[in-house]
Scaffold this motif. Structure first.
Motif, short mmCIF file in Angstrom:
data_model
loop_
_atom_site.label_atom_id
_atom_site.label_comp_id
_atom_site.label_asym_id
_atom_site.label_seq_id
_atom_site.Cartn_x
_atom_site.Cartn_y
_atom_site.Cartn_z
N GLY A 667 0.82 -1.20 0.00
CA GLY A 667 0.00 0.00 0.00
C GLY A 667 0.86 1.25 0.00
O GLY A 667 1.67 1.46 0.91
N TYR A 668 0.67 2.08 -1.02
CA TYR A 668 1.47 3.30 -1.18
C TYR A 668 0.63 4.54 -0.92
O TYR A 668 -0.56 4.57 -1.28
CB TYR A 668 2.06 3.37 -2.59
CG TYR A 668 3.05 2.28 -2.91
CD1 TYR A 668 4.41 2.46 -2.69
CD2 TYR A 668 2.62 1.06 -3.43
CE1 TYR A 668 5.33 1.46 -2.99
CE2 TYR A 668 3.54 0.05 -3.73
CZ TYR A 668 4.89 0.26 -3.50
OH TYR A 668 5.78 -0.73 -3.80
N ASP A 669 1.24 5.53 -0.34
CA ASP A 669 0.59 6.83 -0.16
C ASP A 669 0.37 7.45 -1.54
O ASP A 669 1.31 7.58 -2.33
CB ASP A 669 1.45 7.74 0.71
CG ASP A 669 0.76 9.04 1.03
OD1 ASP A 669 0.69 9.92 0.15
OD2 ASP A 669 0.27 9.16 2.18
N ARG A 670 -0.87 7.80 -1.83
CA ARG A 670 -1.20 8.28 -3.18
C ARG A 670 -0.46 9.58 -3.51
O ARG A 670 -0.12 9.84 -4.67
CB ARG A 670 -2.70 8.52 -3.30
CG ARG A 670 -3.53 7.24 -3.34
CD ARG A 670 -5.02 7.56 -3.54
NE ARG A 670 -5.84 6.36 -3.42
CZ ARG A 670 -6.13 5.54 -4.41
NH1 ARG A 670 -5.64 5.79 -5.62
NH2 ARG A 670 -6.89 4.49 -4.21
N LYS A 671 -0.19 10.42 -2.51
CA LYS A 671 0.44 11.71 -2.76
C LYS A 671 1.96 11.60 -2.82
O LYS A 671 2.60 12.06 -3.76
CB LYS A 671 0.02 12.72 -1.69
CG LYS A 671 -1.45 13.11 -1.75
CD LYS A 671 -1.78 14.14 -0.67
CE LYS A 671 -3.25 14.55 -0.74
NZ LYS A 671 -3.59 15.53 0.32
N SER A 672 2.53 11.01 -1.80
CA SER A 672 3.99 10.98 -1.70
C SER A 672 4.63 9.79 -2.40
O SER A 672 5.82 9.81 -2.71
CB SER A 672 4.42 10.96 -0.23
OG SER A 672 4.05 9.74 0.38
N GLY A 673 3.82 8.74 -2.63
CA GLY A 673 4.37 7.52 -3.21
C GLY A 673 5.10 6.66 -2.19
O GLY A 673 5.69 5.63 -2.54
N GLU A 674 5.07 7.06 -0.92
CA GLU A 674 5.77 6.32 0.13
C GLU A 674 5.07 4.99 0.40
O GLU A 674 3.84 4.91 0.44
CB GLU A 674 5.79 7.16 1.41
CG GLU A 674 6.42 6.46 2.60
CD GLU A 674 6.20 7.23 3.90
OE1 GLU A 674 6.68 6.76 4.95
OE2 GLU A 674 5.53 8.29 3.86
N LEU A 675 5.86 3.95 0.60
CA LEU A 675 5.31 2.65 0.99
C LEU A 675 4.86 2.73 2.45
O LEU A 675 5.65 3.01 3.34
CB LEU A 675 6.37 1.55 0.83
CG LEU A 675 5.95 0.15 1.30
CD1 LEU A 675 4.78 -0.38 0.49
CD2 LEU A 675 7.14 -0.81 1.23
N ARG A 676 3.57 2.50 2.68
CA ARG A 676 3.04 2.60 4.04
C ARG A 676 2.75 1.24 4.66
O ARG A 676 3.01 1.02 5.83
CB ARG A 676 1.74 3.43 4.01
CG ARG A 676 1.95 4.90 3.75
CD ARG A 676 2.54 5.57 4.99
NE ARG A 676 1.57 5.68 6.07
CZ ARG A 676 1.76 5.26 7.32
NH1 ARG A 676 2.89 4.66 7.65
NH2 ARG A 676 0.83 5.41 8.25
N TRP A 677 2.16 0.33 3.89
CA TRP A 677 1.71 -0.93 4.49
C TRP A 677 2.00 -2.11 3.58
O TRP A 677 2.16 -1.95 2.37
CB TRP A 677 0.20 -0.90 4.77
CG TRP A 677 -0.31 0.32 5.46
CD1 TRP A 677 -1.13 1.28 4.94
CD2 TRP A 677 -0.05 0.71 6.81
NE1 TRP A 677 -1.40 2.24 5.87
CE2 TRP A 677 -0.75 1.93 7.04
CE3 TRP A 677 0.70 0.17 7.85
CZ2 TRP A 677 -0.72 2.58 8.25
CZ3 TRP A 677 0.73 0.83 9.07
CH2 TRP A 677 0.04 2.02 9.25
N SER A 678 2.02 -3.29 4.18
CA SER A 678 2.05 -4.55 3.45
C SER A 678 0.87 -5.39 3.91
O SER A 678 0.48 -5.33 5.09
CB SER A 678 3.35 -5.32 3.72
OG SER A 678 4.47 -4.58 3.27
N ALA A 679 0.30 -6.15 3.00
CA ALA A 679 -0.89 -6.93 3.35
C ALA A 679 -0.99 -8.14 2.44
O ALA A 679 -0.30 -8.25 1.42
CB ALA A 679 -2.14 -6.06 3.24
N THR A 680 -1.87 -9.05 2.80
CA THR A 680 -2.21 -10.19 1.96
C THR A 680 -3.60 -9.99 1.39
O THR A 680 -4.33 -9.08 1.81
CB THR A 680 -2.18 -11.52 2.74
OG1 THR A 680 -3.30 -11.55 3.64
CG2 THR A 680 -0.87 -11.67 3.51
#
Length: 728
Positions: A667-680
């Protein structure tokens, strides 16, 4: 920013909404479907049943032929044995589904299976007895009782039987009975030559195997291979398999008087004027000597209403020739035998003994034949083996002995009942519980460890056959302590910590002269409860998690090792565990991790809201497989918040696949492009699936923080006590 790549896929599982994850199985058999109402307690009702009167009525019924459906050999016993056998015989060990405990053979799909042709007649024959005893006798109990009493009436020394099976009143659609869309096919349930889990029958619509041989090929050796797999999948070893087949085929006959083109539709598909009876056979009279069930015309024994060695003797001492039944099925006839088998309806006629390919498997398989010969030489051993195997067949889905009822329950406790030792000490009180919670929290074990271990212990329960659960603390014993999902290496240290706490507490009580003791089973659950209270306090809520002591510790000798080795989970969405994402078959919902999550939830008797809140709570508590960050959508793991739902549903996050199997996502932050989360995909299903999202939105709301805590604790307490039959 990390590069986002994913292997392109041809077709997505959820392209068309009817193929989406089905939650219906979590809403089945609600109290509103029971016509007796919410206050009805079947176990209390059946205690007032005059069991001996029912037995007397059954024995009289079995010898009172009805014109509308004549009895073979003047006795309905063989038909009732088949009904009981097919009711119980659909049980399968991998998920515990099927079986006889709820009377579901009365409903589709099972009543419509080709293997169950004419069992609708057996049920209607029993209706006068069901009508007479009403609320005190369930269909589920009556069906098994009828088969067992039939055995006794025809000479078997049974070891007992139990009442206590409560009926359902709607079709049970929870089991995945197979991927085939056509009956009597089985290729789709085999992968690489192996029968896939959880299937036990080799073809759609069968209980075990094709009696004609694999795919209709009359090869006894190959048939033996399928029999061994099918019976093992139903919890039977080789000796039990031979005993059941040889004992069951001592009675009755197969029916195939003519071509199957005259056979009418199944009960559910029959015209309304048939009143639920199906399989009308338009050949001659269509009943009695003109009956069609399996298409075979076979009588195994010269004494088809008496138990004995005749089946085994005829099977082993004759040479066999292949022939065709009147319906065109492959069957076998004794080559040089005289006509010694009675006709089912004409006392003046005799026939040669005949067998099915599945019967000859007992003669030509080296292991089966050795057992069969031993039984033939030791009649008493054979009878005892059959009686014990029959009891197991018809009772293995009832759970521990505490769930049994009635005057004829055997004294013996069997390993497949998950036996427990009797408690020989006094229970801890509220003061002890409070002190033990402090000790556990000060032990060095983290909140995720405490929660994960308690959940791992309790969530082994499955309501399908009432096996598993926290009582007994079997998680510390082989083979459960070696299951990958239970973190074997770490579990050893966690159990050692609990054992030290237990030893110190019990020694202190002994010094005081107190008879109070704490079991490891209670300590493991108590540790999880203490962790929840600490996690809720961190979130700003002072709550007390319910805890009821009384669990005991099983010994290694009380563990059904082969059973628990066989059912080791390969998927557990609650702990975000999936053994091999390569097993996800695109377009097949039954292979996806989210399907197995719902499947597990149904075995735990969870509702949709309980499923949702438990997953969200376990994630923020950090109780995930290997404590990985997948699905832990919070900056404060170990705190019981609604962060999982808030962050999952946030439109600030864009999710993209992170592996070729579409199992892992980032999961990436739509604005910054930063990786925020991982999920299944198990995590993402709560935002994607419309029904699950509707509930997730409730818990993601600003006013739901306390609601999540209280709902999670209530669902947690339910799971921790699912196997506490001593409290029910």
């Amino acid at each position: 920013m990390e590069e986002r790549k994913v292997k392109p896929r041809k077709r997505w599982l959820t392209d068309w909404w009817p193929n989406r994850l089905n939650l219906k199985i979590l809403r089945q058999n609600c109290p509103n479907s029971n016509p007796y109402g919410p206050d009805y307690n079947y176990l209390r009702e059946v205690e007032g049943l005059d069991v001996d009167a029912v037995i007397k009525d059954l024995k009289e019924l079995m010898k009172t032929p009805q014109d509308w459906w004549p009895a073979d050999f003047g006795h309905y016993g063989p038909l009732f044995i088949r009904l009981a056998w097919h009711s119980a015989g659909s049980y399968r060990i991998h998920d515990g589904r099927g079986g006889a405990r709820d009377g579901s053979i009365r409903f589709p799909p099972r009543i419509n299976w080709p293997d169950n042709i004419s069992l609708d007649k057996a049920i209607r024959l029993l209706w006068p007895i069901k009508k007479k005893y009403g609320r005190k006798l369930s269909w589920a109990d009556l069906i098994i009782m009828a088969g067992t009493v039939a055995l006794e009436d025809m000479g078997v020394k049974i070891i007992g039987f139990s009442l206590g099976r409560e009926d359902i009143y709607e079709p049970d659609e929870s089991p995945d009975w197979g991927p085939e869309e056509k009956m009597l096919t089985g290729k789709e349930r085999f992968r690489g030559g192996e029968l896939e889990r959880p299937y036990a029958a080799t073809e759609m619509g069968l209980i075990y195997v094709n009696p004609e041989g694999p795919g209709g090929n009359p090869d006894p050796v190959e048939s033996a291979k399928e029999i061994r797999v099918a019976f093992a999948r139903m919890g039977m070893n080789d000796e039990e398999t031979v005993a059941l087949i040889a004992g069951g085929h001592s009675f009755g006959k197969c029916h195939g008087a003519g071509p199957d083109k005259h056979l009418g539709p199944d009960p559910s598909s029959s015209p309304i004027e048939s009143q639920g009876l199906g399989w009308k056979y338009g050949y001659k009279s269509g009943k009695g000597p003109d009956t069609f069930t399996s298409g075979f015309e076979v009588i195994w024994s010269p004494t088809p209403t008496r138990f004995g060695l005749q089946y085994l003797r005829i099977l082993l001492e004759n040479e066999w020739e292949l022939e065709k039944s009147p319906a065109g099925k492959n069957q076998w006839v004794a080559k040089d035998s005289p006509a010694i088998v009675p006709d089912a309806h004409d006392p003046q006629r005799k026939h040669k003994p005949k067998m099915l390919t599945a019967d000859l498997a007992l003669k030509f398989d080296p292991v089966y034949s050795k057992i069969a010969k031993r039984f033939l030489e030791n009649p008493q051993e054979f009878e005892q083996a059959f009686a014990r195997a029959w009891f197991k067949l018809t009772h293995r889905d009832m759970g521990p002995k505490a769930c049994y009822a009635g005057p004829y329950v055997p004294e013996e406790e069997f390993i497949w009942q998950d036996p427990l030792p009797a408690r020989s000490y006094e229970l801890i009180d509220d003061t002890d519980v409070a002190e033990l919670k402090k000790t556990v929290l000060a032990s060095g074990l983290s909140i995720p460890q405490l929660v994960y271990t308690a959940w791992s212990s309790a969530s082994t329960y499955r309501n399908s056959d009432r096996r598993g659960g926290a009582n007994g603390a079997r998680i510390r014993l082989y083979p459960l302590n070696q299951w990958a999902v239970n973190h074997p290496d770490e579990l050893k240290d966690i159990i050692a910590t609990y054992e030290k706490i237990q030893q110190e507490f019990n020694q202190e009580q002994e010094k005081k002269g107190s008879r109070k003791r704490v079991s490891l089973a209670d300590l493991i659950v108590l540790g999880g409860c203490a962790a929840l209270e600490a996690a809720a306090q961190k979130a700003g809520f002072n709550v007390q998690v319910p805890f009821t002591p009384g669990r005991v510790d099983a010994s290694q000798e009380q563990v059904d090792v082969e059973f628990y080795k066989e059912i080791e989970p390969f998927a557990d969405g609650f702990r975000n565990y999936f053994r091999d994402p390569a097993d996800i078959n695109e377009g097949d919902v039954y292979t996806t991790p989210e399907y197995f999550l719902v499947d597990k939830a149904q075995l735990l008797t969870l509702t949709v809201p309980e499923l949702v809140v438990l997953v969200g709570g376990l994630r923020v508590l950090g109780a995930t497989y290997r404590y990985e960050k997948y699905g832990v959508l919070t900056d404060n793991p170990g705190v019981l918040t609604n962060d999982f739902f808030v962050n999952l549903l946030s439109m600030d996050i864009e999710w993209v696949p992170a592996d070729d199997y579409r199992y892992l996502f980032k999961g990436y932050d739509r604005k910054s492009g930063e990786l925020r989360w991982s999920a299944t995909r198990v995590d993402l299903i709560f935002g994607h699936h419309d029904e699950l999202r509707a509930v997730a939105e409730v818990y993601a709301s600003d006013d739901a923080k306390e609601k999540l805590v209280r709902d999670f604790i209530a669902a947690w307490n339910k799971v921790m006590n699912l196997d506490r039959f001593d409290l029910k």
